[in-house]
Design a protein around this motif. Structure first.
Motif, PDB file in Angstrom:
ATOM      1  N   PRO A  22       1.551  15.549  24.438  1.00 15.10           N
ATOM      2  CA  PRO A  22       3.308  16.267  24.330  1.00 15.10           C
ATOM      3  C   PRO A  22       3.155  14.504  23.714  1.00 15.10           C
ATOM      4  CG  PRO A  22       2.219  15.898  26.840  1.00 15.10           C
ATOM      5  CD  PRO A  22       1.353  15.891  25.560  1.00 15.10           C
ATOM      6  N   TRP A  23       3.093  13.495  23.058  1.00 15.18           N
ATOM      7  CA  TRP A  23       3.423  12.642  22.356  1.00 15.18           C
ATOM      8  C   TRP A  23       3.481  12.960  20.284  1.00 15.18           C
ATOM      9  CZ3 TRP A  23       6.863   9.523  23.889  1.00 15.18           C
ATOM     10  CH2 TRP A  23       7.280   9.561  25.614  1.00 15.18           C
ATOM     11  N   VAL A  24       2.232  13.706  20.805  1.00 18.50           N
ATOM     12  CA  VAL A  24       2.720  14.551  18.988  1.00 18.50           C
ATOM     13  C   VAL A  24       3.241  14.226  18.264  1.00 18.50           C
ATOM     14  CG1 VAL A  24       1.356  15.200  17.631  1.00 18.50           C
ATOM     15  CG2 VAL A  24      -0.184  14.875  19.014  1.00 18.50           C
ATOM     16  N   GLY A  25       3.798  13.275  16.860  1.00 20.53           N
ATOM     17  CA  GLY A  25       5.319  13.289  16.071  1.00 20.53           C
ATOM     18  C   GLY A  25       6.148  11.804  16.615  1.00 20.53           C
ATOM     19  N   ARG A  26       5.176  11.655  18.386  1.00 22.19           N
ATOM     20  CA  ARG A  26       6.283  10.320  18.290  1.00 22.19           C
ATOM     21  C   ARG A  26       6.115   9.156  19.175  1.00 22.19           C
ATOM     22  NH1 ARG A  26       9.047  12.044  23.570  1.00 22.19           N
ATOM     23  NH2 ARG A  26       7.336  13.510  23.993  1.00 22.19           N
ATOM     24  N   MET A  27       4.508   9.074  18.953  1.00 20.05           N
ATOM     25  CA  MET A  27       4.196   8.260  18.347  1.00 20.05           C
ATOM     26  C   MET A  27       3.168   8.162  17.661  1.00 20.05           C
ATOM     27  SD  MET A  27       1.002   7.652  21.414  1.00 20.05           S
ATOM     28  CE  MET A  27       0.407   9.679  21.983  1.00 20.05           C
ATOM     29  N   ILE A  28       3.567   6.110  17.231  1.00 16.59           N
ATOM     30  CA  ILE A  28       2.713   5.230  15.898  1.00 16.59           C
ATOM     31  C   ILE A  28       1.850   4.522  16.525  1.00 16.59           C
ATOM     32  CG2 ILE A  28       4.563   6.437  14.630  1.00 16.59           C
ATOM     33  CD1 ILE A  28       5.506   3.588  14.902  1.00 16.59           C
ATOM     34  N   ASN A  29       0.991   4.251  15.624  1.00 18.37           N
ATOM     35  CA  ASN A  29      -0.319   3.109  15.979  1.00 18.37           C
ATOM     36  C   ASN A  29       0.055   2.476  14.424  1.00 18.37           C
ATOM     37  OD1 ASN A  29      -2.488   1.773  17.572  1.00 18.37           O
ATOM     38  ND2 ASN A  29      -3.981   2.925  15.910  1.00 18.37           N
ATOM     39  N   ILE A  30      -0.430   1.025  14.586  1.00 18.32           N
ATOM     40  CA  ILE A  30      -1.127  -0.093  14.386  1.00 18.32           C
ATOM     41  C   ILE A  30      -2.469  -0.182  14.157  1.00 18.32           C
ATOM     42  CG2 ILE A  30      -0.646  -2.328  15.099  1.00 18.32           C
ATOM     43  CD1 ILE A  30       0.849  -3.033  11.978  1.00 18.32           C
ATOM     44  N   HIS A  31      -3.259   0.228  13.137  1.00 15.15           N
ATOM     45  CA  HIS A  31      -4.254  -0.443  13.053  1.00 15.15           C
ATOM     46  C   HIS A  31      -4.819  -0.906  11.638  1.00 15.15           C
ATOM     47  CE1 HIS A  31      -8.062   0.797  14.357  1.00 15.15           C
ATOM     48  NE2 HIS A  31      -8.459   0.697  12.262  1.00 15.15           N
ATOM     49  N   PRO A  32      -5.305  -2.125  12.021  1.00 10.04           N
ATOM     50  CA  PRO A  32      -6.234  -3.059  11.414  1.00 10.04           C
ATOM     51  C   PRO A  32      -6.665  -2.452   9.785  1.00 10.04           C
ATOM     52  CG  PRO A  32      -6.934  -4.128  13.017  1.00 10.04           C
ATOM     53  CD  PRO A  32      -6.240  -2.651  13.086  1.00 10.04           C
ATOM     54  N   SER A  33      -6.719  -2.127   9.281  1.00 13.08           N
ATOM     55  CA  SER A  33      -7.448  -1.409   7.990  1.00 13.08           C
ATOM     56  C   SER A  33      -6.618  -0.360   6.667  1.00 13.08           C
ATOM     57  CB  SER A  33      -8.282  -0.215   8.355  1.00 13.08           C
ATOM     58  OG  SER A  33      -8.386   0.083   8.850  1.00 13.08           O
ATOM     59  N   LEU A  34      -7.404  -0.690   5.968  1.00 14.62           N
ATOM     60  CA  LEU A  34      -6.647   0.491   5.094  1.00 14.62           C
ATOM     61  C   LEU A  34      -7.222   2.211   4.905  1.00 14.62           C
ATOM     62  CD1 LEU A  34      -6.421  -0.871   1.873  1.00 14.62           C
ATOM     63  CD2 LEU A  34      -4.410  -0.928   2.840  1.00 14.62           C
ATOM     64  N   LEU A  35      -6.058   2.450   6.167  1.00 15.03           N
ATOM     65  CA  LEU A  35      -7.366   3.622   6.643  1.00 15.03           C
ATOM     66  C   LEU A  35      -7.192   5.407   5.103  1.00 15.03           C
ATOM     67  CD1 LEU A  35      -5.357   4.670  10.219  1.00 15.03           C
ATOM     68  CD2 LEU A  35      -7.868   3.953  10.014  1.00 15.03           C
ATOM     69  N   PRO A  36      -8.121   5.468   5.303  1.00 13.95           N
ATOM     70  CA  PRO A  36      -9.275   6.655   6.198  1.00 13.95           C
ATOM     71  C   PRO A  36     -10.005   4.940   6.537  1.00 13.95           C
ATOM     72  CG  PRO A  36      -9.036   7.561   3.849  1.00 13.95           C
ATOM     73  CD  PRO A  36      -8.295   6.543   4.517  1.00 13.95           C
ATOM     74  N   LYS A  37     -10.593   4.531   6.224  1.00 18.06           N
ATOM     75  CA  LYS A  37     -11.774   3.747   6.168  1.00 18.06           C
ATOM     76  C   LYS A  37     -10.977   2.582   7.615  1.00 18.06           C
ATOM     77  CE  LYS A  37     -12.606   1.435   1.535  1.00 18.06           C
ATOM     78  NZ  LYS A  37     -12.345   0.109   0.041  1.00 18.06           N
ATOM     79  N   TYR A  38     -12.433   2.523   7.887  1.00 17.72           N
ATOM     80  CA  TYR A  38     -12.504   1.335   9.040  1.00 17.72           C
ATOM     81  C   TYR A  38     -12.173   2.317  10.649  1.00 17.72           C
ATOM     82  CZ  TYR A  38     -14.779  -0.898   4.583  1.00 17.72           C
ATOM     83  OH  TYR A  38     -14.628  -1.395   4.010  1.00 17.72           O
ATOM     84  N   ARG A  39     -12.254   3.653  10.748  1.00 21.77           N
ATOM     85  CA  ARG A  39     -11.694   3.247  12.025  1.00 21.77           C
ATOM     86  C   ARG A  39     -12.743   2.270  12.771  1.00 21.77           C
ATOM     87  NH1 ARG A  39     -11.514  10.039  10.942  1.00 21.77           N
ATOM     88  NH2 ARG A  39      -9.883  10.051   9.240  1.00 21.77           N
ATOM     89  N   GLY A  40     -11.475   2.687  14.255  1.00 21.25           N
ATOM     90  CA  GLY A  40     -12.259   2.214  14.862  1.00 21.25           C
ATOM     91  C   GLY A  40     -11.832   0.103  15.179  1.00 21.25           C
ATOM     92  N   ILE A  69       1.303   6.881   7.505  1.00 18.51           N
ATOM     93  CA  ILE A  69       2.884   6.781   7.125  1.00 18.51           C
ATOM     94  C   ILE A  69       3.114   5.591   6.358  1.00 18.51           C
ATOM     95  CG2 ILE A  69       5.053   5.899   7.696  1.00 18.51           C
ATOM     96  CD1 ILE A  69       3.735   6.982  11.295  1.00 18.51           C
ATOM     97  N   ALA A  70       2.319   4.513   6.630  1.00 14.51           N
ATOM     98  CA  ALA A  70       2.675   3.332   5.582  1.00 14.51           C
ATOM     99  C   ALA A  70       1.859   2.326   5.640  1.00 14.51           C
ATOM    100  CB  ALA A  70       4.060   2.945   5.963  1.00 14.51           C
ATOM    101  N   GLN A  71       1.684   1.196   4.384  1.00 13.71           N
ATOM    102  CA  GLN A  71       0.304   0.193   4.651  1.00 13.71           C
ATOM    103  C   GLN A  71       0.737  -0.753   3.911  1.00 13.71           C
ATOM    104  OE1 GLN A  71      -2.814   2.756   2.170  1.00 13.71           O
ATOM    105  NE2 GLN A  71      -3.675   3.409   4.313  1.00 13.71           N
ATOM    106  N   ALA A  72       0.431  -1.648   4.623  1.00 14.26           N
ATOM    107  CA  ALA A  72       0.516  -2.922   3.600  1.00 14.26           C
ATOM    108  C   ALA A  72      -0.901  -2.827   3.219  1.00 14.26           C
ATOM    109  CB  ALA A  72       1.086  -3.553   4.770  1.00 14.26           C
ATOM    110  N   ARG A  73      -0.786  -3.845   1.831  1.00 11.14           N
ATOM    111  CA  ARG A  73      -1.889  -4.377   1.088  1.00 11.14           C
ATOM    112  C   ARG A  73      -2.213  -5.810   1.071  1.00 11.14           C
ATOM    113  NH1 ARG A  73      -4.420   0.290  -1.069  1.00 11.14           N
ATOM    114  NH2 ARG A  73      -3.439   1.975  -0.493  1.00 11.14           N
ATOM    115  N   MET A  74      -2.990  -5.966   0.967  1.00 12.17           N
ATOM    116  CA  MET A  74      -2.969  -7.998   0.421  1.00 12.17           C
ATOM    117  C   MET A  74      -4.416  -8.107  -0.640  1.00 12.17           C
ATOM    118  SD  MET A  74      -3.914  -9.586   3.981  1.00 12.17           S
ATOM    119  CE  MET A  74      -5.340 -10.750   3.954  1.00 12.17           C
ATOM    120  N   ALA A  75      -5.138  -8.990  -0.900  1.00 12.87           N
ATOM    121  CA  ALA A  75      -6.333  -9.010  -1.667  1.00 12.87           C
ATOM    122  C   ALA A  75      -7.283 -10.170  -0.663  1.00 12.87           C
ATOM    123  CB  ALA A  75      -5.746  -9.821  -3.308  1.00 12.87           C
ATOM    124  N   ILE A  76      -8.531  -9.414  -0.677  1.00 13.96           N
ATOM    125  CA  ILE A  76      -9.449 -10.351  -0.291  1.00 13.96           C
ATOM    126  C   ILE A  76      -9.389 -11.905  -0.847  1.00 13.96           C
ATOM    127  CG2 ILE A  76     -11.774 -10.554   0.771  1.00 13.96           C
ATOM    128  CD1 ILE A  76     -11.473  -8.022   1.909  1.00 13.96           C
TER     129      ILE A  76
END
Ligand code: GRF
Length: 220
Positions: free
Chosen positions: A101-119, A151-158
């Motif tokens: 019921p929350w699809v489209g109303r729920m967001i998550n922040i994930h610390p990778s440049l998805l689709p890399k490194y899910r989990g 939706i959106a990403q933030a990038r930085m150099a390693i």
């Protein structure tokens, strides 16, 4: 009246703190109606209580299985009146039926440049792969773990001196700009879920927005 937002967090809550700070600066016109956690000791709950936001701690060990726990948790979130839900360091997989019921109303922040490194262990995995850049993504949550539309990403150099800890620490300030910026788009309905995917200003969002050096998204 502002959109009502609930937040789930399992840990220290620095992303929640960033959301509250953005609201306090007048940059995020939302009402936080609930902060929930699967960990009674989560720093995020303390932060919320200090900010006068209702809190909820449910212990998964008190439930027979994931689905029962998640249905209870999401029923409590719905009862809070929340219209939008932010996962800000919420470290549990969510049952597909409970989240539907929350699809489209729920967001998550994930610390990778998805689709890399899910989990888990995203920083370590980026280093081990010899990546030149790393980052964070905010995505709509679907039943696929870390797999909903980005939706959106933030990038930085390693950098040469980065280890797992340093990389995580350097990424955090970017997360703290990215998450409020995306929630602002969603709260203003500039970003919407229509049919089976995200739209920005009425147009299908086909590629992730990139956080600029000034800490803003191009759509703002
Ligand atoms: C963040 O790195 C977030 O991306 C990840 O867990 C961490 C949570 O940190 N999923 P905090 O609790 O918001 O400080």
């Amino acid at each position: 009246m502002h959109p009502r937002v609930a937040v789930l967090a399992s840990g220290r809550g620095s992303n929640l703190a960033a959301l509250l700070a953005a609201r306090d600066r007048g940059e995020l016109p939302v009402d936080f109606v609930l902060v929930g956690s699967d960990k009674a000791t989560a720093g995020a709950l303390q932060l919320a209580a200090t900010a006068g936001i209702p809190t909820l701690a449910l212990d998964p060990r008190n439930y027979p299985d994931r689905r029962t726990f998640d249905l209870e948790l999401f029923a409590r979130i719905a009862a809070s009146g929340a219209e939008l839900l932010v996962l800000a360091g919420y470290m549990r997989i969510i049952d597909g039926e409970a989240l539907r019921p929350w699809v489209g109303r729920m967001i998550n922040i994930h610390p990778s440049l998805l689709p890399k490194y899910r989990g888990l262990h995203t920083h370590r995995r980026a280093l081990e792969a010899g990546d030149l850049e790393h980052g964070a993504s905010v995505h709509f949550v679907t039943a696929e773990l870390d797999g909903g539309p980005v939706i959106a990403q933030a990038r930085m150099a390693i950098e040469a001196g980065d280890d797992e800890h340093r990389l995580a620490q350097r990424l955090l300030p970017l997360e703290h700009r990215l998450l409020p910026a995306v929630l602002r788009l969603l709260a203003s309905q500039q970003l919407q879920w229509v049919g089976d995917g995200p739209r920005l200003d009425g147009q299908p969002l086909l590629t992730a927005l990139q956080l600029g050096a000034h800490g803003l998204l191009p759509a703002e």
